[in-house]
Enzyme design. Structure first.
Site, PDB file in Angstrom:
ATOM      1  N   CYS A  13       5.328   0.844  10.595  1.00 55.21           N
ATOM      2  CA  CYS A  13       4.717  -0.041   9.605  1.00 55.21           C
ATOM      3  C   CYS A  13       4.573  -1.378  10.315  1.00 55.21           C
ATOM      4  O   CYS A  13       5.531  -1.850  10.943  1.00 55.21           O
ATOM      5  CB  CYS A  13       5.610  -0.183   8.380  1.00 55.21           C
ATOM      6  N   THR A  14       3.380  -1.954  10.247  1.00 57.67           N
ATOM      7  CA  THR A  14       3.134  -3.159  11.046  1.00 57.67           C
ATOM      8  C   THR A  14       3.919  -4.376  10.555  1.00 57.67           C
ATOM      9  O   THR A  14       3.966  -5.398  11.239  1.00 57.67           O
ATOM     10  CB  THR A  14       1.625  -3.474  11.095  1.00 57.67           C
ATOM     11  N   HIS A  15       4.531  -4.245   9.378  1.00 51.10           N
ATOM     12  CA  HIS A  15       5.397  -5.343   8.919  1.00 51.10           C
ATOM     13  C   HIS A  15       6.712  -5.386   9.720  1.00 51.10           C
ATOM     14  O   HIS A  15       7.331  -6.439   9.850  1.00 51.10           O
ATOM     15  CB  HIS A  15       5.764  -5.163   7.440  1.00 51.10           C
ATOM     16  N   TYR A  75       0.846  -1.199   0.000  1.00 49.06           N
ATOM     17  CA  TYR A  75       0.000   0.000   0.000  1.00 49.06           C
ATOM     18  C   TYR A  75       0.887   1.257   0.000  1.00 49.06           C
ATOM     19  O   TYR A  75       0.496   2.299  -0.490  1.00 49.06           O
ATOM     20  CB  TYR A  75      -0.887   0.035   1.254  1.00 49.06           C
TER      21      TYR A  75
HETATM   22  N1  DGL Z   1       1.870  -2.851   7.053  1.00 45.74           N
HETATM   23  C1  DGL Z   1       1.615  -1.623   6.443  1.00 45.74           C
HETATM   24  C2  DGL Z   1       1.846  -0.434   7.337  1.00 45.74           C
HETATM   25  O1  DGL Z   1       1.766  -0.568   8.529  1.00 45.74           O
HETATM   26  C3  DGL Z   1       1.963  -1.273   5.064  1.00 45.74           C
HETATM   27  C4  DGL Z   1       2.838  -1.992   4.207  1.00 45.74           C
HETATM   28  C5  DGL Z   1       2.564  -1.681   2.778  1.00 45.74           C
HETATM   29  O2  DGL Z   1       1.656  -2.306   2.239  1.00 45.74           O
HETATM   30  O3  DGL Z   1       3.248  -0.809   2.195  1.00 45.74           O
HETATM   31  O4  DGL Z   1       2.050   0.656   6.872  1.00 45.74           O
END
Ligand code: DGL
Length: 261
Positions: A182-184, A40
């Site tokens: 970012c939650t990743h 995203y």
């Molecule tokens: N996990 C997502 C976040 O916290 C976004 C990662 C992505 O799709 O760019 O921003």
């Protein structure tokens, strides 16, 4: 028994889900990972909003009683939009939780944020810190490479450490607290902590606490069944998602389906 919807652009929201499961072990949870459309963080705000609305509709059709936007980019782009679209249920993002935790953690009010380029561009964290205390100084670093590398399996990329090192090196030494915006990123927290020696903040735990408060305020009944359930839906490939998610959760995922919205 509450039914809670959680979503992310992919596997990152699992880091939030893990904390939610600790607070709500007995509820029904639906997780949606929009991995076909990840990252995203490289999309326009309008486009992210459109994608989030579709996911929101899907979760509401599945009768969730709360939505957790387990993604910083999606929170920055669509928290207000989803709140307006679904006024009857609580919609919770991760940014306020992250900013508040970082403020409590920092001792010198110099806070760093690593996030997707979209989150940085929207100034989501600086805006949130501004509301908490205008004296906080914020340094942001957009990390376009991290999310795709984590989605496709962190260990599969040889230069992964070099990439992290390059991003972290750009954070000034005066920063005493770094938000994983970012939650990743909590999936690779160990690698990040090799290069950032201050305190690291993950908004996930505080998000789960926020959720509990919101459910209480909305008088949603919790903790009434014996066993919680978790169903997973993804828009893209199941295999990679499942592997990364199981590794992070430390348990097998049984119910996982592909559904393109
Ligand atoms: N996990 C997502 C976040 O916290 C976004 C990662 C992505 O799709 O760019 O921003």
């Amino acid at each position: 028994m509450a039914k809670i919807g959680v979503f992310d652009s992919g596997v990152g929201g699992i880091t939030v889900l893990k904390e939610i499961l600790k607070v709500f072990p007995k509820e029904r949870i639906i997780y949606y990972g929009d991995n076909k459309n990840a990252p995203y963080g490289e999309r326009t705000v309008e486009n992210i909003r459109e994608l989030c609305l579709k996911v929101g509709e899907f979760l509401v059709l599945n009768k969730v009683e709360a939505i957790v936007i387990a993604c910083n980019t999606a929170t920055a782009a669509s928290l207000e939009t989803l709140k307006n679209r679904f006024p009857r249920i609580p919609v919770i993002g991760v940014i306020e939780a992250g900013a508040k935790t970082a403020y409590k953690t920092s001792t010198n009010n110099c806070i760093g944020v690593i996030a997707t380029p979209a989150t940085v561009k929207m100034n989501a964290y600086p805006k949130s810190f501004q509301l908490i205390n205008p004296d906080i100084s914020v340094v942001q670093e957009g990390c376009s490479k991290l999310c795709p590398m984590i989605e496709s399996g962190w260990e599969n990329t040889l230069e992964n450490e070099t990439v992290v090192k390059t991003y972290i090196k750009r954070i000034p030494a005066k920063v005493d607290t770094l938000v994983l915006g970012c939650t990743h990123y909590p999936i690779i927290r160990e690698t990040i902590s090799k290069y950032f020696k201050g305190k690291i903040v993950d908004p996930a735990k505080e998000t789960a606490v926020f959720l509990k408060k919101e459910l209480f305020l909305n008088t949603v009944e919790i903790n009434k069944n014996n066993e919680g359930t978790c169903e997973f839906y993804v828009s893209g490939e199941i295999k990679k998602f499942k592997k990364v998610a199981e590794n992070f959760l430390g348990e097998k995922i049984e119910k996982i389906y592909q559904i393109n919205l």
